[in-house]
Write a protein that holds these residues in place. Structure first.
Motif, PDB file in Angstrom:
ATOM      1  N   TYR A   1       0.836  -1.199   0.000  1.00 10.57           N
ATOM      2  CA  TYR A   1       0.000   0.000   0.000  1.00 10.57           C
ATOM      3  C   TYR A   1       0.877   1.257   0.000  1.00 10.57           C
ATOM      4  N   ASP A   2       0.370   2.318  -0.630  1.00 10.69           N
ATOM      5  CA  ASP A   2       0.934   3.652  -0.501  1.00 10.69           C
ATOM      6  C   ASP A   2      -0.095   4.540   0.192  1.00 10.69           C
ATOM      7  N   VAL A   3       0.394   5.575   0.874  1.00 12.64           N
ATOM      8  CA  VAL A   3      -0.484   6.515   1.577  1.00 12.64           C
ATOM      9  C   VAL A   3      -0.349   7.882   0.915  1.00 12.64           C
ATOM     10  N   LEU A   4      -1.482   8.466   0.517  1.00 13.21           N
ATOM     11  CA  LEU A   4      -1.487   9.728  -0.210  1.00 13.21           C
ATOM     12  C   LEU A   4      -2.206  10.809   0.583  1.00 13.21           C
ATOM     13  N   PHE A   5      -1.624  11.991   0.568  1.00 12.72           N
ATOM     14  CA  PHE A   5      -2.248  13.178   1.161  1.00 12.72           C
ATOM     15  C   PHE A   5      -2.778  14.045   0.025  1.00 12.72           C
ATOM     16  N   MET A   6      -4.016  14.557   0.156  1.00 12.11           N
ATOM     17  CA  MET A   6      -4.625  15.356  -0.905  1.00 12.11           C
ATOM     18  C   MET A   6      -5.323  16.588  -0.329  1.00 12.11           C
ATOM     19  N   LYS A   7      -5.336  17.631  -1.137  1.00 12.02           N
ATOM     20  CA  LYS A   7      -6.106  18.834  -0.814  1.00 12.02           C
ATOM     21  C   LYS A   7      -6.441  19.547  -2.110  1.00 12.02           C
ATOM     22  N   ARG A   8      -7.381  20.474  -2.053  1.00  9.51           N
ATOM     23  CA  ARG A   8      -7.704  21.276  -3.231  1.00  9.51           C
ATOM     24  C   ARG A   8      -6.515  22.174  -3.551  1.00  9.51           C
ATOM     25  N   SER A   9      -6.223  22.326  -4.838  1.00  8.86           N
ATOM     26  CA  SER A   9      -4.999  23.011  -5.248  1.00  8.86           C
ATOM     27  C   SER A   9      -4.950  24.455  -4.769  1.00  8.86           C
ATOM     28  N   TYR A  10      -6.103  25.103  -4.676  1.00 13.74           N
ATOM     29  CA  TYR A  10      -6.125  26.511  -4.273  1.00 13.74           C
ATOM     30  C   TYR A  10      -6.107  26.693  -2.761  1.00 13.74           C
ATOM     31  N   TYR A  11      -6.279  25.596  -2.001  1.00 15.11           N
ATOM     32  CA  TYR A  11      -6.406  25.740  -0.562  1.00 15.11           C
ATOM     33  C   TYR A  11      -5.046  25.738   0.116  1.00 15.11           C
ATOM     34  N   LYS A  12      -4.822  26.715   0.976  1.00 16.01           N
ATOM     35  CA  LYS A  12      -3.590  26.794   1.748  1.00 16.01           C
ATOM     36  C   LYS A  12      -3.871  26.285   3.161  1.00 16.01           C
ATOM     37  N   LEU A  13      -3.120  25.296   3.573  1.00 23.36           N
ATOM     38  CA  LEU A  13      -3.314  24.728   4.908  1.00 23.36           C
ATOM     39  C   LEU A  13      -3.159  25.799   5.976  1.00 23.36           C
ATOM     40  N   ASN A  14      -4.042  25.747   6.984  1.00 23.36           N
ATOM     41  CA  ASN A  14      -3.859  26.658   8.111  1.00 23.36           C
ATOM     42  C   ASN A  14      -2.758  26.115   9.016  1.00 23.36           C
ATOM     43  N   SER A  15      -2.403  26.868  10.025  1.00 22.51           N
ATOM     44  CA  SER A  15      -1.224  26.516  10.822  1.00 22.51           C
ATOM     45  C   SER A  15      -1.402  25.207  11.576  1.00 22.51           C
ATOM     46  N   ARG A  16      -2.632  24.912  12.058  1.00 22.54           N
ATOM     47  CA  ARG A  16      -2.842  23.661  12.791  1.00 22.54           C
ATOM     48  C   ARG A  16      -2.817  22.465  11.843  1.00 22.54           C
ATOM     49  N   GLU A  17      -3.361  22.619  10.655  1.00 22.02           N
ATOM     50  CA  GLU A  17      -3.300  21.531   9.676  1.00 22.02           C
ATOM     51  C   GLU A  17      -1.858  21.252   9.264  1.00 22.02           C
TER      52      GLU A  17
END
Length: 298
Positions: free
Chosen positions: A268-284
Motif C-alpha cells: 500500500y501507498d499513503v497519499l495526502f490530498m487537498k484542493r490546489s487553491y487551498y492553503k493549509l492553516n497553521s494547525r493543519e
C-alpha cells in the motif's frame, strides 16, 4: 431570471398548491402566480398543469425543477462560503478507515489546551475524493494499492487536487480473532488466508483489486463499511480481514491478532490530498508534520 421564481416553482411542486406554497414563502398567491407565469413566458414552455385539484408539473416542468433545485443548492453553498473558510484554525480531514490517524489526531489535540471543533471522517477512497470536490472536508488521506498509486494521483490532478505521497510500500496484514487457527501459526501465507472467508472494506468491491490480490469468485466475502463492523465480524466468526498495516491500533484491546501475509502480491501507498487553491492553516500544517514524524516515518 429572478431567483425568487426558482424558489416559487420548487415550493409549488413540493406542495402541489400555489396557495399553500405562497403561505409557506410568506407572499401572496397573486404575486406567486404572476411570477411563475412570467417565468413560463420567458422560458417559452409551461411548468405546471393547472387543474381543479391543484397543480402538477409538466414533463418540461419536472426537468426544470431538477435544475432549479441544483441551482438553489449551489446558491446555498455560495452563501455559506464564509462559514466554510477556515477562520478558527480547525482541522478538517477525511480518510480511509484508520484508527491510526484518529489516534494521532487525538494525541495531537491533547497537546493543545484550546478546545477546537475539528472534523474527522472515515470513508471509502471514492467518497474521500467527493468530500474534497464538494468542499465538505479540506484535506484527505487515503491508502491505496501501490499499483494503483499513479492512477489515483492522475485522478486527483485531473480534478485540481494537490497530492503528496506520505508513505510507500506498506505491507498488507491479516487480522483475525485471537482464537482463530491462523493466530497460532508462526508464518501465514496467502494460501493460508484464502482457506477462510474474508471480511473486507467496501473499497475492495472491485474486480481489479480481486485480481491483484489473487481472490477468486469462489472466495466467500463479506463487505462492511466501518471498522467497528469488522471487529464484530472477526470476533464472532472465523473470517479474515485483509488491510494495510496500522489500520487498527490496540489489537490486544479488541482481542485481535495481526500479522503480515507472506507472499501477498501487493503493498500500500499513503497519499495526502487537498484542493490546489487551498492553503493549509497553521494547525493543519502542524498536524501533517506530526503525522510525518510519528506515523509515516516508520
Amino acid at each position: 431570471m429572478n431567483l425568487s421564481a426558482f424558489y416559487y416553482v420548487t415550493e409549488v411542486a413540493r406542495c402541489g398548491s400555489i396557495n399553500k406554497a405562497a403561505q409557506n414563502l410568506f407572499t401572496s398567491q397573486s404575486n406567486m402566480s404572476a411570477s411563475i407565469k412570467m417565468l413560463e413566458k420567458n422560458l417559452g414552455y409551461k411548468l405546471f398543469e393547472r387543474t381543479s385539484r391543484g397543480v402538477t408539473p409538466t414533463p418540461e416542468g419536472h426537468l426544470f425543477i431538477q435544475s432549479a433545485n441544483a441551482i438553489l443548492a449551489e446558491m446555498k453553498k455560495i452563501k455559506e462560503i464564509p462559514a466554510r473558510v477556515d477562520a478558527e484554525e480547525t482541522i478538517s480531514i477525511s480518510c480511509n478507515w484508520s484508527a491510526q490517524i484518529l489516534q494521532a489526531l487525538m494525541n495531537f489535540k491533547a497537546k493543545d489546551s484550546r478546545e477546537i471543533n475539528d472534523a474527522y471522517r472515515e470513508t471509502s477512497i471514492l467518497q474521500n475524493f467527493e468530500c474534497l470536490y464538494e468542499n465538505k472536508y479540506r484535506i484527505a488521506i487515503i491508502d491505496c494499492f501501490s499499483s494503483f498509486t499513479d492512477m489515483e494521483i492522475q485522478n486527483a490532478r485531473n480534478t485540481n487536487l494537490d497530492v503528496e505521497i506520505l508513505q510507500k510500500n506498506v505491507p498488507a496484514v491479516a487480522l483475525v480473532s485471537k482464537n482463530h487457527p491462523l493466530a497460532q501459526k508462526e508464518k501465514v501465507t496467502v494460501n493460508d488466508v484464502y482457506k477462510y472467508p474474508l471480511v473486507l472494506f467496501e473499497d475492495y468491491r472491485d474486480v481489479k483489486r480481486h485480481q491483484i490480490m489473487g481472490i477468486t469468485s469462489r472466495t466467500p466475502m463479506l463487505y462492511l463499511y466501518d471498522r467497528g463492523g469488522i471487529i464484530d465480524a472477526l470476533d464472532s466468526t472465523d473470517r479474515v480481514a485483509i488491510l494495510k498495516r496500522g489500520t487498527f491500533v490496540e489489537n490486544e484491546k479488541h482481542a485481535l491478532a495481526e500479522f503480515e501475509i507472506a507472499g501477498f502480491p501487493v503493498t500500500y501507498d499513503v497519499l495526502f490530498m487537498k484542493r490546489s487553491y487551498y492553503k493549509l492553516n497553521s494547525r493543519e500544517e502542524a498536524f501533517l508534520r506530526y503525522l510525518k514524524k510519528n506515523i509515516y516515518s516508520k
